[in-house]
Design a protein around this motif. Structure first.
Motif, PDB file in Angstrom:
ATOM      1  N   ALA A 103       8.272   4.914 -13.535  1.00  0.00           N
ATOM      2  CA  ALA A 103       7.144   5.645 -14.103  1.00  0.00           C
ATOM      3  C   ALA A 103       7.767   6.267 -15.493  1.00  0.00           C
ATOM      4  CB  ALA A 103       6.818   6.819 -13.417  1.00  0.00           C
ATOM      5  N   VAL A 104       8.911   6.764 -15.712  1.00  0.00           N
ATOM      6  CA  VAL A 104       9.587   7.189 -17.054  1.00  0.00           C
ATOM      7  C   VAL A 104       9.720   5.852 -17.697  1.00  0.00           C
ATOM      8  CG1 VAL A 104      11.483   8.152 -17.988  1.00  0.00           C
ATOM      9  CG2 VAL A 104      10.295   9.044 -15.819  1.00  0.00           C
ATOM     10  N   ASP A 105       9.938   4.877 -17.414  1.00  0.00           N
ATOM     11  CA  ASP A 105      10.426   3.631 -17.991  1.00  0.00           C
ATOM     12  C   ASP A 105       9.220   3.061 -18.669  1.00  0.00           C
ATOM     13  OD1 ASP A 105      12.908   3.986 -17.578  1.00  0.00           O
ATOM     14  OD2 ASP A 105      13.089   2.423 -16.030  1.00  0.00           O
ATOM     15  N   ASN A 106       8.022   3.221 -18.176  1.00  0.00           N
ATOM     16  CA  ASN A 106       6.691   2.903 -18.571  1.00  0.00           C
ATOM     17  C   ASN A 106       5.820   3.707 -19.326  1.00  0.00           C
ATOM     18  OD1 ASN A 106       6.113  -0.272 -17.465  1.00  0.00           O
ATOM     19  ND2 ASN A 106       7.423   0.793 -15.831  1.00  0.00           N
ATOM     20  N   GLY A 107       6.432   4.965 -19.682  1.00  0.00           N
ATOM     21  CA  GLY A 107       5.904   5.938 -20.486  1.00  0.00           C
ATOM     22  C   GLY A 107       4.856   6.675 -19.831  1.00  0.00           C
ATOM     23  N   CYS A 108       5.053   6.806 -18.227  1.00  0.00           N
ATOM     24  CA  CYS A 108       3.938   7.635 -17.810  1.00  0.00           C
ATOM     25  C   CYS A 108       4.332   8.997 -17.913  1.00  0.00           C
ATOM     26  CB  CYS A 108       4.054   7.374 -16.082  1.00  0.00           C
ATOM     27  SG  CYS A 108       3.745   5.674 -15.619  1.00  0.00           S
ATOM     28  N   THR A 109       3.081   9.979 -17.885  1.00  0.00           N
ATOM     29  CA  THR A 109       3.133  11.180 -18.100  1.00  0.00           C
ATOM     30  C   THR A 109       3.080  11.981 -16.489  1.00  0.00           C
ATOM     31  OG1 THR A 109       0.832  11.448 -18.649  1.00  0.00           O
ATOM     32  CG2 THR A 109       2.431  11.191 -20.543  1.00  0.00           C
ATOM     33  N   GLU A 110       2.534  11.235 -15.569  1.00  0.00           N
ATOM     34  CA  GLU A 110       2.100  11.729 -14.374  1.00  0.00           C
ATOM     35  C   GLU A 110       2.741  10.870 -13.282  1.00  0.00           C
ATOM     36  OE1 GLU A 110      -2.246  12.917 -13.548  1.00  0.00           O
ATOM     37  OE2 GLU A 110      -2.148  10.881 -12.264  1.00  0.00           O
ATOM     38  N   LEU A 111       2.956  11.315 -12.102  1.00  0.00           N
ATOM     39  CA  LEU A 111       3.077  10.738 -10.836  1.00  0.00           C
ATOM     40  C   LEU A 111       2.121  11.308  -9.871  1.00  0.00           C
ATOM     41  CD1 LEU A 111       4.745   8.585  -9.971  1.00  0.00           C
ATOM     42  CD2 LEU A 111       6.500  10.289  -9.062  1.00  0.00           C
ATOM     43  N   HIS A 112       1.129  10.396  -9.293  1.00  0.00           N
ATOM     44  CA  HIS A 112       0.383  10.766  -8.368  1.00  0.00           C
ATOM     45  C   HIS A 112       0.771  10.744  -7.084  1.00  0.00           C
ATOM     46  CE1 HIS A 112      -4.190  11.138  -7.166  1.00  0.00           C
ATOM     47  NE2 HIS A 112      -3.637  10.618  -6.107  1.00  0.00           N
ATOM     48  N   ILE A 113       0.924  11.781  -6.305  1.00  0.00           N
ATOM     49  CA  ILE A 113       1.714  11.561  -4.816  1.00  0.00           C
ATOM     50  C   ILE A 113       0.597  11.947  -3.531  1.00  0.00           C
ATOM     51  CG2 ILE A 113       3.573  12.315  -3.686  1.00  0.00           C
ATOM     52  CD1 ILE A 113       5.108  13.193  -6.231  1.00  0.00           C
ATOM     53  N   VAL A 114       0.450  10.977  -2.878  1.00  0.00           N
ATOM     54  CA  VAL A 114      -0.276  11.491  -1.719  1.00  0.00           C
ATOM     55  C   VAL A 114       0.144  10.402  -0.601  1.00  0.00           C
ATOM     56  CG1 VAL A 114      -2.231  12.237  -2.641  1.00  0.00           C
ATOM     57  CG2 VAL A 114      -2.342   9.938  -2.261  1.00  0.00           C
ATOM     58  N   GLY A 115       0.042  10.677   0.814  1.00  0.00           N
ATOM     59  CA  GLY A 115       0.447   9.495   1.566  1.00  0.00           C
ATOM     60  C   GLY A 115      -0.202   9.912   3.115  1.00  0.00           C
ATOM     61  N   GLY A 116       0.634   9.559   3.993  1.00  0.00           N
ATOM     62  CA  GLY A 116       0.160   9.732   5.486  1.00  0.00           C
ATOM     63  C   GLY A 116       0.966  10.923   6.024  1.00  0.00           C
ATOM     64  N   LEU A 117       0.573  11.094   7.077  1.00  0.00           N
ATOM     65  CA  LEU A 117       1.004  12.347   7.923  1.00  0.00           C
ATOM     66  C   LEU A 117       2.058  11.889   9.017  1.00  0.00           C
ATOM     67  CD1 LEU A 117      -2.030  14.955   8.015  1.00  0.00           C
ATOM     68  CD2 LEU A 117      -0.033  14.711   6.263  1.00  0.00           C
ATOM     69  N   HIS A 118       3.094  11.702   8.545  1.00  0.00           N
ATOM     70  CA  HIS A 118       4.171  10.895   9.557  1.00  0.00           C
ATOM     71  C   HIS A 118       4.619  12.197  10.501  1.00  0.00           C
ATOM     72  CE1 HIS A 118       7.377   8.681  11.138  1.00  0.00           C
ATOM     73  NE2 HIS A 118       7.360   7.792  10.106  1.00  0.00           N
ATOM     74  N   HIS A 119       4.421  11.871  11.880  1.00  0.00           N
ATOM     75  CA  HIS A 119       4.582  12.596  12.996  1.00  0.00           C
ATOM     76  C   HIS A 119       6.236  12.849  13.184  1.00  0.00           C
ATOM     77  CE1 HIS A 119       4.674   8.893  14.790  1.00  0.00           C
ATOM     78  NE2 HIS A 119       5.449   9.577  15.874  1.00  0.00           N
ATOM     79  N   GLN A 120       6.969  12.204  12.818  1.00  0.00           N
ATOM     80  CA  GLN A 120       8.198  12.558  12.823  1.00  0.00           C
ATOM     81  C   GLN A 120       8.973  12.929  11.564  1.00  0.00           C
ATOM     82  OE1 GLN A 120      10.400   8.684  14.173  1.00  0.00           O
ATOM     83  NE2 GLN A 120       9.217   8.951  15.895  1.00  0.00           N
ATOM     84  N   ALA A 121       8.311  13.174  10.473  1.00  0.00           N
ATOM     85  CA  ALA A 121       8.792  13.650   9.225  1.00  0.00           C
ATOM     86  C   ALA A 121       8.847  15.251   9.212  1.00  0.00           C
ATOM     87  CB  ALA A 121       8.024  13.194   8.035  1.00  0.00           C
TER      88      ALA A 121
END
Length: 381
Positions: A103-121
């Motif tokens: 992301a940084v290497d490509n000039g991004c200003t934002e990282l959008h973070i969402v995902g699954g609810l891993h039952h072992q995490a």
């Protein structure tokens, strides 16, 4: 004066010209097939230009979905995976940091973070995703975790929403995305995602986030089993919280992509047409008078429809969107990334002025030394 002439729209047109709020019943009128789409778009464009002039906003961003393994089985989701499914994955710190570096290497200003609810995490793993990224890339804004995920973190820690949000802020959380809203009305929500956080929890999370100074986005998933009444109810509920907190930045209408989903297969649902997409965009702009920005998410809409949406109420088309998985798993055929040059061309072809913004809607200025957030963007300016 506007050119709209349909008698059914006359009272609504008068309200819009006077800057007055539309009612629930007005919203149902806008949903009526008797209302011609071009006339609806013309009204939405009036409001759009009052708020945002000729601007077409975008940002340079990357998506990170740390795991797709999820204990919930929402019928509209094609992204989730079971633990033993070959497509299932669970990122470690090294993989997370590699996405941040990209992301940084490509000039991004934002990282959008969402995902699954891993039952072992454990909760600490989710917190660590934010912490390691913030420590390594402090200038990268981390927009992370929907209320569904925050609710799960509350269950893991046995702590209230505010505690979880404060802890995530300490780790480096910058703002909240708008996902997990789907449709608020229980008649629909109980059928498509009955086990995950309900609408009360969704609103509690955003209310607490806004009280802590976090900005957030909001969404609506349309084009499945919901009816016009449910959509207008959804928008009015968002408008009411915005009256209270003023914490929402952007509304993103999201079309249901049925491919590879249980809901699509069981109900034989097809993807909404571009005409439906444009109608929902325009209605959102007209009903959500207190939310500054409406986003035409090109990944979901397709580039051409997103471009047209800039004349139907939208003022933002999201960004470069590297590594989007959720909609592509559901059959989206859009590119997996779009260059800045292409984004700006799309906006210019629509007759708008491309303006790069950061997550919190500051204009971005770039130089050989990098980028910086300049003045805040003010709706109506």
């Amino acid at each position: 004066m506007l050119r709209t002439s349909s008698p059914i729209l006359a009272p609504i047109r008068e309200k819009i010209e006077a800057g007055e709020r539309l009612s629930f019943d007005d919203g149902l009128v806008l949903e009526s097939p008797e209302v011609a789409l071009p006339e609806l778009g013309e009204l939405a464009n009036l409001v759009r230009e009052r708020k945002n002039g000729n601007a077409g906003y975008y940002n340079i961003n990357t998506h990170l979905n740390p795991t797709n393994i999820c204990l919930y089985r929402c019928t509209f989701c094609a992204f989730r995976s079971d633990l033993r499914d070959p497509k299932g994955y669970w990122m470690n710190d090294e993989q997370v940091l590699a996405r941040g570096q990209e992301a940084v290497d490509n000039g991004c200003t934002e990282l959008h973070i969402v995902g699954g609810l891993h039952h072992q995490a454990k909760y600490d793993w989710y917190r660590q995703v934010v912490q390691v990224l913030h420590d390594a890339y402090p200038t990268l804004h981390l927009k992370a975790w929907t209320p569904v995920e925050i609710d799960w973190f509350c269950r893991l820690t046995k702590k209230p929403v505010r505690w979880v949000l404060e802890d995530m802020i300490e780790a480096g959380l910058g703002s909240l995305p708008g996902g997990g809203a789907e449709i608020f009305h229980p008649e629909v929500r109980n059928q498509i995602c009955e086990h995950k956080a309900d609408s009360r929890r969704w609103f509690e999370t955003h209310r607490e986030a806004h009280a802590l100074g976090l900005r957030s986005n909001c969404t609506m998933l349309y084009g499945h089993i919901e009816q016009p009444y449910h959509r207008i109810d959804h928008l009015v509920r968002l408008r009411e919280l915005q009256d209270e907190t003023k914490g929402f930045q952007t509304f993103i209408p999201l079309a249901f992509h049925p491919e590879n989903t249980k809901l699509g297969a069981e109900r034989n649902i097809t993807k909404p047409s571009a005409l439906v997409d444009l109608r929902q965009m325009a209605i959102a702009r007209l009903m959500l008078d207190n939310i500054d920005h409406i986003k035409a998410y090109w990944i979901m809409l397709g580039i051409e429809t997103a471009q047209i949406s800039l004349a139907y109420g939208a003022d933002d088309i999201d960004g470069t969107v590297r590594h989007e998985l959720i909609y592509h798993d559901a059959g989206a055929t859009t590119p997996e990334v779009m260059s800045v040059a292409d984004i700006e061309q799309v906006i210019r072809e629509a007759g708008r002025d491309p303006i790069e913004r950061d997550t919190l809607y500051h204009r971005v200025e770039r130089s050989a030394a990098g980028w910086r957030a300049a003045e805040a963007i003010t709706a109506g300016a």
